[in-house]
Design a protein around this motif. Structure first.
Motif, PDB file in Angstrom:
ATOM      1  N   ARG A  53      -7.927   2.198   1.958  1.00 45.35           N
ATOM      2  CA  ARG A  53      -6.793   1.688   1.181  1.00 45.35           C
ATOM      3  C   ARG A  53      -6.072   2.823   0.462  1.00 45.35           C
ATOM      4  NH1 ARG A  53      -6.959  -2.665  -3.849  1.00 45.35           N
ATOM      5  NH2 ARG A  53      -4.810  -2.309  -4.519  1.00 45.35           N
TER       6      ARG A  53
ATOM      7  N   ARG B 298      -3.813   4.350   2.944  1.00 46.24           N
ATOM      8  CA  ARG B 298      -2.655   3.483   3.204  1.00 46.24           C
ATOM      9  C   ARG B 298      -1.634   3.558   2.065  1.00 46.24           C
ATOM     10  NH1 ARG B 298      -6.528  -0.363   4.758  1.00 46.24           N
ATOM     11  NH2 ARG B 298      -6.143  -1.531   2.829  1.00 46.24           N
ATOM     12  N   ASP B 299      -2.152   3.555   0.833  1.00 48.37           N
ATOM     13  CA  ASP B 299      -1.254   3.638  -0.332  1.00 48.37           C
ATOM     14  C   ASP B 299      -0.488   4.957  -0.331  1.00 48.37           C
ATOM     15  OD1 ASP B 299      -2.042   1.161  -1.196  1.00 48.37           O
ATOM     16  OD2 ASP B 299      -3.521   1.913  -2.628  1.00 48.37           O
TER      17      ASP B 299
ATOM     18  N   SER C  32       5.427  10.129   5.890  1.00 43.06           N
ATOM     19  CA  SER C  32       4.007   9.847   6.128  1.00 43.06           C
ATOM     20  C   SER C  32       3.472  10.544   7.378  1.00 43.06           C
ATOM     21  CB  SER C  32       3.780   8.333   6.244  1.00 43.06           C
ATOM     22  OG  SER C  32       4.546   7.803   7.313  1.00 43.06           O
TER      23      SER C  32
ATOM     24  N   GLY D  70       6.356   7.259   2.531  1.00 38.39           N
ATOM     25  CA  GLY D  70       7.450   6.621   3.277  1.00 38.39           C
ATOM     26  C   GLY D  70       7.718   7.310   4.598  1.00 38.39           C
TER      27      GLY D  70
ATOM     28  N   GLU E 267       0.278   6.722   2.326  1.00 39.35           N
ATOM     29  CA  GLU E 267       1.274   6.643   3.401  1.00 39.35           C
ATOM     30  C   GLU E 267       2.501   5.856   2.955  1.00 39.35           C
ATOM     31  OE1 GLU E 267      -0.983   4.906   6.533  1.00 39.35           O
ATOM     32  OE2 GLU E 267      -1.707   6.829   7.319  1.00 39.35           O
ATOM     33  N   GLU E 268       2.279   4.756   2.202  1.00 42.41           N
ATOM     34  CA  GLU E 268       3.405   3.964   1.683  1.00 42.41           C
ATOM     35  C   GLU E 268       4.222   4.765   0.692  1.00 42.41           C
ATOM     36  OE1 GLU E 268       1.903   0.371   0.039  1.00 42.41           O
ATOM     37  OE2 GLU E 268       1.110  -0.384   1.962  1.00 42.41           O
ATOM     38  N   THR E 269       3.533   5.562  -0.127  1.00 45.25           N
ATOM     39  CA  THR E 269       4.230   6.394  -1.120  1.00 45.25           C
ATOM     40  C   THR E 269       5.093   7.442  -0.436  1.00 45.25           C
ATOM     41  OG1 THR E 269       2.445   6.102  -2.719  1.00 45.25           O
ATOM     42  CG2 THR E 269       3.919   7.968  -3.072  1.00 45.25           C
TER      43      THR E 269
END
Length: 298
Positions: free
Chosen positions: A98, A101-102, A111, A108, A104-106
């Motif tokens: 997780r 994943r977080d 990533s 954008g 990677e989201e940050t």
């Protein structure tokens, strides 16, 4: 009515001079806008850092990072030790997957930078919040030390630690902003002064005729002062517009770390925007005063 007509004349004269020397004024206004843009960027940075620190002050939290390979039994033991602390609540358990994943989201669209990783380097963690707001920094240091002694715990970080560092960063940002802002103000004054001097030289025959027919010094000076003020205001408006467009195009408005909101990026408020406009106006007016001071007596 007479006063209104004279002010209309002043503004018409000022805009006519700007049109007649538009290349010089265009370069001058562009340079002023770049200077105020840099100053505005420091203001924007300071505003966001200040908001960041204030948000940390309102919530006391702690991250308990686990070593790689910790089994479920040790995890439960660590969880129990945390839950036994007074006024503590475990907000979430962030697994290694997780956390990645977080991140990677940050990142954008950026990533893809993580694609080359052969293993997940991020640790799992327990995210803890404190309901007891009376805890002092010494209490937090003692809790940190006791948790770090637990088997399987790699490191413990709490919000007060970050806040101390952030407060230093905010202070340094403001100091640098004041220094850079002061230098930029001097640069703007120099630009406006020399632009108005060029305008005076280009109109010196016209000014001499005005004086010969009995025009007062202020009748000649006022359009020049308006020209300087217009330069400053337009330079400030361009700087604010560029900052706002850049902010509007920003794809990431909230910087997150391990799933927790860290900084919400905001634009400066109306007060700061008016401050930059007022600064442009005052510097433009002051630059004009300096320029015409060599040719007229106040």
């Amino acid at each position: 009515m007479g006063k209104l007509r004279i002010w209309v004349y002043y503004f018409k004269n000022a805009f006519a001079s700007i049109r007649g020397n538009r290349l010089i004024y265009l370069i001058s206004t562009g340079t002023i806008s770049i200077s105020l843009l840099l100053f505005g960027a420091f203001v924007l940075l300071s505003v966001n850092f200040s908001n960041w620190v204030q948000s940390w002050e309102k919530s006391l939290s702690m991250s308990v990072y686990l070593k790689d390979g910790v089994d479920e039994q040790k995890k439960e033991k660590i969880r129990g030790s945390i839950e036994n602390l007074p006024g503590v609540e475990i907000k979430a358990f962030i697994s290694k997957e997780r956390a990645l994943r977080d991140l990677e989201e940050t990142l954008g669209t950026q990533s893809g930078l993580l694609a080359g990783l052969t293993r997940n380097p991020l640790p799992a963690s327990y995210e803890v919040v404190f309901r007891n707001e009376d805890l002092g920094r010494e209490d937090l240091k003692n809790i940190k030390a006791s948790l770090e002694r637990l088997e399987g715990v790699d490191e413990v970080q709490y919000s007060e630690q970050w806040m101390e560092q952030l407060e230093g960063m905010v202070y340094m940002t403001r100091i640098i902003g004041f220094i850079v802002g002061g230098l930029l103000c001097v640069a703007v004054l120099f630009i406006v002064t020399n632009t108005i001097k060029l305008a005076i030289y280009s109109r010196r025959d016209e000014i001499e005729i005005y004086k010969l027919v009995g025009a007062t010094d202020w009748f000649v000076k006022t359009p020049l002062l308006i020209e300087g003020a217009i330069q400053g205001i337009f330079g400030a408006l361009i700087a604010l517009s560029i900052l706002f467009v850049a902010y509007s195009l920003l794809t990431v408005r909230s910087v997150r770390l391990f799933g927790l909101p860290v900084m919400d990026i905001v634009f400066m408020n109306i007060g700061h925007a008016l401050l930059i406009l007022a600064l442009g106006f005052v510097l433009g007016l002051l630059g004009s005063f300096v320029a015409i001071g060599r040719f007229f007596r106040f």
